[in-house]
Scaffold this motif. Structure first.
Motif, PDB file in Angstrom:
ATOM      1  N   ILE A 215      42.913  -9.154 -18.460  1.00 30.44           N
ATOM      2  CA  ILE A 215      42.352 -10.058 -17.860  1.00 30.44           C
ATOM      3  C   ILE A 215      43.219 -11.415 -17.221  1.00 30.44           C
ATOM      4  CG2 ILE A 215      40.721 -12.071 -18.574  1.00 30.44           C
ATOM      5  CD1 ILE A 215      39.558 -10.307 -20.542  1.00 30.44           C
ATOM      6  N   PHE A 216      44.308 -11.564 -17.880  1.00 30.24           N
ATOM      7  CA  PHE A 216      45.285 -12.605 -17.513  1.00 30.24           C
ATOM      8  C   PHE A 216      45.850 -12.361 -16.074  1.00 30.24           C
ATOM      9  CE2 PHE A 216      45.349 -14.521 -21.931  1.00 30.24           C
ATOM     10  CZ  PHE A 216      44.674 -15.760 -21.571  1.00 30.24           C
ATOM     11  N   ARG A 217      45.693 -11.095 -15.826  1.00 28.80           N
ATOM     12  CA  ARG A 217      46.281 -10.554 -14.456  1.00 28.80           C
ATOM     13  C   ARG A 217      45.378 -10.612 -13.463  1.00 28.80           C
ATOM     14  NH1 ARG A 217      49.227  -5.050 -16.645  1.00 28.80           N
ATOM     15  NH2 ARG A 217      51.138  -6.037 -17.750  1.00 28.80           N
ATOM     16  N   PHE A 218      44.253 -10.997 -13.787  1.00 29.85           N
ATOM     17  CA  PHE A 218      43.178 -11.178 -12.601  1.00 29.85           C
ATOM     18  C   PHE A 218      43.539 -12.193 -11.757  1.00 29.85           C
ATOM     19  CE2 PHE A 218      39.397  -9.035 -15.133  1.00 29.85           C
ATOM     20  CZ  PHE A 218      40.133  -7.699 -15.246  1.00 29.85           C
ATOM     21  N   PRO A 219      43.197 -12.008 -10.558  1.00 23.80           N
ATOM     22  CA  PRO A 219      43.964 -13.292  -9.545  1.00 23.80           C
ATOM     23  C   PRO A 219      43.016 -14.479  -9.284  1.00 23.80           C
ATOM     24  CG  PRO A 219      42.690 -11.220  -8.170  1.00 23.80           C
ATOM     25  CD  PRO A 219      42.837 -10.847  -9.700  1.00 23.80           C
TER      26      PRO A 219
END
Length: 311
Positions: A222-226
């Motif tokens: 989730i933290f990698r979502f832009p």
């Protein structure tokens, strides 16, 4: 539980104070009704609304059924006891209550682990979600959850069926449970106590490990979502389940891993009451209030019923 002289048990409940009993009856009756109605509403919505035919809601439907079964295994009997003053429960009914409360309680942990895996696949592998979480896999996960629960309780239950009761038949609890039954048994319960602890710890550790690993990878993804919107949407799909997991594991760990709770009978009974009555009531509200799809399905159903009645 072998017994040669005792054919009934006496459940002391929470208190003997008449005023407190009235208050407890009202609270338990309301929480039980809200629990049953809330969980039945979720089950009904997943059947009638086409938007809720996904694996996530398939698990939620089964979880709601499990919650109804779990609270119904003991709360109605306790309500009857308060209303009539009849605290006596037969030996066979006691065995049945132990079986169903333990089965539903243990199965809940495995089902929560399966639901965590479902959220992991949905967020970490969205393109393969439909393929991985097909109907056959979902059915197998639910079946394995119930089977695992049954296998876990088999050893303690078989040992419990060999307990002998010679003198006391008074159970200092509002339901038949392994711990208070072992306290009044005249058999050597050391091996059974260790078996119960081992089964409880293994179940908690195994399922909690699956939950933690699933959410560790999920949160990392989730933290990698832009965009913030994507992250917020992803968190919203997991937040309800994470709250339920926290409540369920937190209360059970308090009982089995807190030495003080084992000695304090009153504290143990109160925590058990929270597990059997409050948690099953809160869970449907947690899922519905934090889930737009369920709220939309509920509103649509209300509108359909209203339009049908107006015809």
């Amino acid at each position: 539980m072998k017994n040669y002289t005792i054919t009934t048990f006496v459940l002391l409940g929470l208190t003997d104070e008449p005023q407190l009993q009235v208050l407890i009856f009202i609270i338990l009756f309301l929480t039980y009704m809200f629990s049953v109605m809330g969980n039945l509403t979720i089950i009904t919505l997943t059947f009638v609304d086409s938007h809720l035919k996904t694996p996530m809601y398939f698990f939620l439907k089964n979880f709601s059924f499990l919650e109804i079964s779990f609270t119904s295994a003991c709360i109605p009997r306790y309500l009857y006891s308060i209303a009539t003053g009849d605290k006596v429960i037969t030996y066979n009914d006691c065995v049945i209550q132990v079986f169903f409360t333990d089965l539903c309680g243990v199965t809940e942990f495995f089902l929560l682990a399966a639901m965590s895996y479902d959220r992991y696949v949905a967020i970490c592998k969205p393109l393969h979600y439909v393929t991985i979480m097909n109907s056959r896999v979902c059915l197998r996960l639910v079946f394995c959850s119930w089977l695992s629960g049954l296998l876990v309780i088999t050893s303690p239950l078989s040992l419990g069926l060999n307990l002998e009761f010679c003198d006391s038949n008074v159970i200092d609890h509002f339901l038949c449970d392994a711990s208070p039954l072992m306290k009044i048994s005249c058999s050597d319960t050391w091996f059974m106590e260790q078996t119960v602890i081992i089964c409880a710890v293994l179940t908690l550790n195994m399922t909690l490990t699956c939950v933690v690993l699933s959410y560790a990878y999920t949160i990392k993804t989730i933290f990698r979502f832009p965009t913030v919107h994507q992250r917020k949407k992803a968190f919203s799909t997991c937040s309800s389940h994470m709250i339920v997991v926290s409540i369920t594991y937190g209360t059970c760990m308090f009982i089995y891993m807190n030495p003080t709770a084992k000695e304090e009978v009153t504290v143990n009974k109160v925590v058990s009451l929270l597990i059997f009555s409050i948690s099953p009531m809160l869970n449907p509200f947690i899922y519905t209030l934090r889930n737009n799809q369920v709220k939309k399905a509920f509103n649509d159903s209300i509108k359909k019923i209203a339009s049908f009645l107006n015809k």
